[in-house]
Enzyme design. Structure first.
Site, PDB file in Angstrom:
ATOM      1  N   LYS A  16       0.848  -1.190   0.000  1.00 24.31           N
ATOM      2  CA  LYS A  16       0.000   0.000   0.000  1.00 24.31           C
ATOM      3  C   LYS A  16       0.883   1.239   0.000  1.00 24.31           C
ATOM      4  O   LYS A  16       2.077   1.167   0.234  1.00 24.31           O
ATOM      5  CB  LYS A  16      -0.920  -0.004   1.221  1.00 24.31           C
ATOM      6  N   ASP A  57       4.985  -7.674   9.022  1.00 27.67           N
ATOM      7  CA  ASP A  57       3.566  -7.521   8.677  1.00 27.67           C
ATOM      8  C   ASP A  57       3.051  -8.684   7.839  1.00 27.67           C
ATOM      9  O   ASP A  57       2.507  -8.508   6.754  1.00 27.67           O
ATOM     10  CB  ASP A  57       3.344  -6.196   7.937  1.00 27.67           C
TER      11      ASP A  57
END
Length: 495
Positions: free
Chosen positions: A69, A182
């Site tokens: 992102k 993550d």
């Protein structure tokens, strides 16, 4: 025509590998004897190479499949040799120390496994920091779990994802890269055969571009909230959240899931779309594994090696290829198909023989009739001095091409292209052949690919790619390009 130039359309050169079975972790390094895969070596790319591969980092080539992102962006690209790639471009403030970036990239780039979307290169020029990985065309686990259209992911496939992910983490750990940043359902990608792969991007150590975990604190390992440091146990916690995703088909916060588990509400936790498609024993074991991974105290969580052992025993339909379980269309070649020759057109036959004289005659005869809309475009242009010079360059190039003066044709067509006023796939095709006549197959291939970028459904561009690839000694890719061109022309003829 000019508006179509930024659209990136690729000729797919298919490599037909047998679907991977459930390999032991020891078989994963360097492809393993079972995988028999030739891994690309890690290299440092020039910025211009990656600009060319991604159409100038065109917005049309931004992909979400690789789970990144903003502010970092991932682009789909294609190298000169036909390989599809994923290019991650960091924001300008990331990795201020170029030496640290290169050191990290080289370390991650030394890994090679069937369970990773492997890092095959990087670029570090000025303020630019880019990573280059194998491209995974079948999107993310998040897409297949949370946003499926036809049918939910099968239970056997969910178990396979869990195992392959654990194997990827075990392999990385064995190579000294136990930390993964993550880990989530967006970091699990699927290759063309439907096999799950772990994105290599999460193996890079944190830089100034952001934190190691997403801003959703509900899914963040508790010790990371306390210390801001990622540990191997943190990775196992995140693996537990992916197990929850696989079981539920939803992104459930671990605290809520643990409440359901403590209350024996297993039915509320499992994906209702899979009711009746898995045994209670399997469901109970996966719940047990997820619970162990999500323990508050890091020391109480299992290590990845024990996760691999536990998940291996749960596998169902291990001999069924992943693309079958995923419902992904897949091309296979039978021995009969291999022996059956293509029904080639005269152009295809000339390309197969690399007969440049015959190709020249065909291109000369066809002229510019395939340049959709270019005549209309010319009639509406402002007739400036620059426009007149551009048109003169094209006319001189055409005259040189007609007389087979390849060097002059290259120079004149280059002036026309660099004028930037008009876009002509035929000019690229003619310059391509001129390069071939000058025995410059690599530049010729670049032009054939650019012709396809401009006109994605133009069989001529694919035919020319085939002859260029033959000249470069890339026999298999050339044969595939020739087949694709023949099929495309056949479809056009039927229409």
């Amino acid at each position: 025509m000019g508006g179509r130039c930024s659209k990136f359309s690729f000729c797919w050169f298919h490599s037909h590998f047998k679907a991977s079975s459930v390999l032991e972790s020891s078989d994963l390094e360097n492809g393993g004897e079972n995988a028999k895969k030739s891994w690309p070596s890690f290299k440092e790319f020039r910025l211009e190479q990656l600009k060319s591969a991604t159409g100038g980092f065109s917005a049309d080539n931004i992909v979400s499949e690789h789970g990144e992102k903003a502010p970092n962006v991932v682009y789909k690209g294609r190298l000169d040799d036909g390989r599809l790639i994923a290019v991650k471009r960091f924001n300008r403030h990331a990795w201020p120390d170029h030496r640290q970036f290169l050191e990290e990239a080289r370390a991650v780039g030394s890994l090679r496994s069937e369970r990773l979307s492997n890092l095959i290169g990087c670029c570090c020029e000025g303020e630019e920091r880019l990573l280059v990985a194998e491209f995974m065309p079948q999107e993310t686990l998040a897409k297949h779990l949370f946003h499926w259209e036809n049918e939910p992911m099968k239970w056997a496939m969910r178990l396979r994802v869990a195992l392959y992910l654990a194997q990827a983490l075990e392999y990385c750990s064995s190579k000294g890269r136990a930390l993964y940043h993550d880990l989530n359902a967006y970091r699990v990608l699927f290759d063309k055969d439907g096999n799950p792969r772990l994105s290599c991007f999460g193996l890079m150590k944190n830089s100034r571009d952001g934190k190691s975990y997403s801003t959703n604190l509900a899914f963040t390992p508790p010790e990371y909230l306390r210390t801001g440091r990622v540990t191997p146990e943190s990775v196992v916690f995140s693996f537990g959240t992916v197990l929850l995703d696989l079981m539920s088909g939803k992104h459930i916060p671990p605290s809520h899931a643990l409440d359901l588990i403590r209350g024996k509400n297993f039915a509320m936790l499992m994906d209702s779309a899979l009711e009746g498609h898995f045994s209670n024993e399997d469901g109970t074991e996966l719940v047990r594994l997820a619970t162990r991974c999500l323990q508050y105290e890091a020391r109480e969580r299992p290590n990845v090696k024990s996760l691999v052992t536990s998940l291996t025993s749960l596998q169902k339909e291990a001999n069924v290829p992943s693309y079958v379980l995923m419902g992904i269309p897949h091309e296979t070649k039978t021995e009969e198909d291999e022996q059956q020759p293509l029904s080639l057109t005269p152009f295809g036959d000339a390309c197969l023989r690399a007969d440049l004289t015959a190709i020249h005659e065909i291109l000369e005869k066809v002229g510019y009739k395939d340049d959709e809309g270019i005549a209309n475009e010319l009639s509406f242009q402002m007739w400036t001095n620059q426009m007149q010079e551009t048109l003169n360059s094209k006319k001189q190039g055409d005259a040189a091409f007609r007389s087979k003066d390849s060097t002059t044709a290259i120079d004149c067509y280059t002036q026309f292209i660099e004028g930037g006023t008009m876009v002509s796939p035929t000019v690229y095709a003619r310059r391509c052949l001129s390069y071939l006549m000058n025995e410059n197959a690599q530049e010729a291939l670049n032009d054939a690919m650019q012709a396809q970028v401009v006109s994605p459904d133009w069989a001529t561009a694919l035919y020319l790619q085939a002859v260029c690839l033959f000249k470069l000694g890339m026999e298999a890719d050339a044969q595939q390009a020739l087949k694709d061109a023949t099929l495309l022309e056949s479809k056009k003829t039927k229409l």
